[in-house]
Design a protein around this motif. Structure first.
Motif, short mmCIF file in Angstrom:
data_model
loop_
_atom_site.label_atom_id
_atom_site.label_comp_id
_atom_site.label_asym_id
_atom_site.label_seq_id
_atom_site.Cartn_x
_atom_site.Cartn_y
_atom_site.Cartn_z
N ASP A 139 0.99 -1.01 -0.08
CA ASP A 139 -0.07 0.05 0.02
C ASP A 139 0.76 1.40 0.03
O ASP A 139 1.36 1.92 1.00
CB ASP A 139 -0.90 0.16 1.17
N PRO A 140 1.07 1.77 -1.30
CA PRO A 140 1.71 2.99 -1.30
C PRO A 140 1.33 4.01 -0.32
O PRO A 140 1.99 5.07 -0.15
CB PRO A 140 1.89 3.50 -2.88
N ALA A 141 0.06 4.25 0.04
CA ALA A 141 -0.33 5.30 1.06
C ALA A 141 -0.32 4.91 2.40
O ALA A 141 -0.36 5.80 3.29
CB ALA A 141 -1.86 5.35 0.68
N ASN A 142 0.61 3.80 2.74
CA ASN A 142 0.90 3.39 4.04
C ASN A 142 1.98 2.78 3.92
O ASN A 142 2.11 1.43 4.34
CB ASN A 142 -0.29 2.45 4.52
N PRO A 143 2.99 3.38 3.55
CA PRO A 143 4.60 2.89 3.49
C PRO A 143 5.01 2.39 4.96
O PRO A 143 4.74 2.87 5.79
CB PRO A 143 5.41 3.78 2.75
N ILE A 144 5.88 1.38 4.95
CA ILE A 144 6.44 0.93 6.19
C ILE A 144 7.52 2.14 6.77
O ILE A 144 8.14 2.75 5.89
CB ILE A 144 7.44 -0.23 5.91
N ILE A 145 7.10 2.29 8.00
CA ILE A 145 7.91 3.41 8.86
C ILE A 145 9.16 2.83 9.21
O ILE A 145 9.07 1.49 9.75
CB ILE A 145 6.95 3.90 9.85
#
Length: 330
Positions: A139-145
């Motif tokens: 999900d590019p709107a929720n990239p890994i932090i």
């Protein structure tokens, strides 16, 4: 972890285990050609057998090669090589499938996912009830932090709400090693001690700092425990079998043509009665309308045989991000 049975190492395993190796065609041929009159032939056959190319080198086999000084030689001669595994090919475990069925049967309401692998969605679990608090590889709107990064504000608020209001928390396969999400099982257990809610159920193989707080503690493998739970709940016949491939059902009239859809959102990503055309054909561009990189542009570069779209985006500063590509236009 819940995904280890799918071939994905958990957080602790990555930190403490050696890399996995697999037998190559050359290695298989060497073992197949081992002299039948050699005095150690029975011992070699018992330990090594006849592995096929791609079969994982077992701990016993590795130890034997190391003890005889042949491990480094096996690598140098390419009899063995690092085991290849593409996380994108991973499939849901039995535990993922049982949890999905439990949700469908109204037995729980929300899943907080610390992994990034999207295996719940592959099992058919709905995105709107899944909080991927640490980001997603899909999900590019929720990239890994990063480990010292900031949680997405809306997901953090969602986490806090469920932390304060859940009646029963199932902590499955997690080491509860100090991340923000630990507050959910901790608060559930503490409320139960005050007579509020049913508390915390923990299932994994290792001890955690919250074992003493839990109302029920089970040491076991998740697939086995969740299989037994499904039987106890009377939903075993509804759990999809291993190998089942979930196919999302598009709403009537939403498919314009292959890879082109009408979606009930406006161009800014907000729900809308008017529909917007969403073109996911290879070569087309799409804009991220939410999350920390809102406004960034991504390009559809591939559609896999399994039907998954690969999107590369410009402007993702996190090294190694699955979507990053500096060659894309702004």
């Amino acid at each position: 972890g819940i995904s280890t049975a799918a071939g994905i190492d958990d957080y602790a395993t990555k930190a403490k285990t050696e890399s996995r190796y697999q037998w190559t065609l050359k290695g298989s041929e060497i073992l197949a050609g081992f002299p039948k009159d050699h005095p150690l032939v029975e011992d070699v056959l018992q330990i090594f057998g006849s592995p096929s190319p791609g079969e994982e080198v077992t701990d016993v086999q590795r130890s034997r090669l190391k003890d005889t000084g042949k491990w480094e030689t096996s690598i140098a001669k390419r009899a063995v090589k690092l085991k290849s595994f593409n996380w994108m090919d991973a499939q849901p475990t039995k535990a993922h499938r049982v949890l999905t069925t439990m949700y469908e049967e109204g037995l729980f309401e929300n899943w907080i996912q610390q992994n990034h692998d999207s295996l719940p969605q592959k099992a058919g679990y709905p995105q709107h009830a899944l909080n991927e608090i640490h980001g997603s590889l899909h999900d590019p709107a929720n990239p890994i932090i990063e480990i010292n990064g900031f949680l997405r504000s809306d997901l953090s608020a969602w986490l806090d709400n469920w932390s304060s209001n859940n009646d029963l928390c199932l902590a499955l396969g997690t080491s509860l090693s100090g991340f923000n999400v630990d507050s959910v099982p901790q608060e559930a257990a503490q409320r139960a001690l005050q007579g509020k809610g049913m508390g915390l159920v923990m299932v994994n193989l290792q001890q955690t700092q919250y074992d003493g707080l839990s109302q029920l503690r089970i040491f076991g493998k998740l697939d086995q425990v969740m299989t037994m739970l499904a039987e106890e709940l009377g939903i075993s016949d509804k759990v999809k079998p291993t190998g089942h491939v979930y196919t999302p059902q598009c709403a009537e009239g939403s498919v314009v043509k292959e890879d082109v859809f009408l979606v009930p959102f406006d161009e800014n990503g907000c729900p809308s009665e008017a529909k917007t055309t969403w073109d996911l054909r290879v070569g087309q561009f799409a804009k991220i309308t939410g999350g920390p990189y809102e406004g960034n542009v991504g390009q559809i570069v591939e559609k896999s045989n399994a039907g998954h779209y690969r999107i590369l985006c410009k402007g993702f500063p996190i090294a190694g991000n699955a979507f990053a590509d500096s060659n894309l236009p702004s």
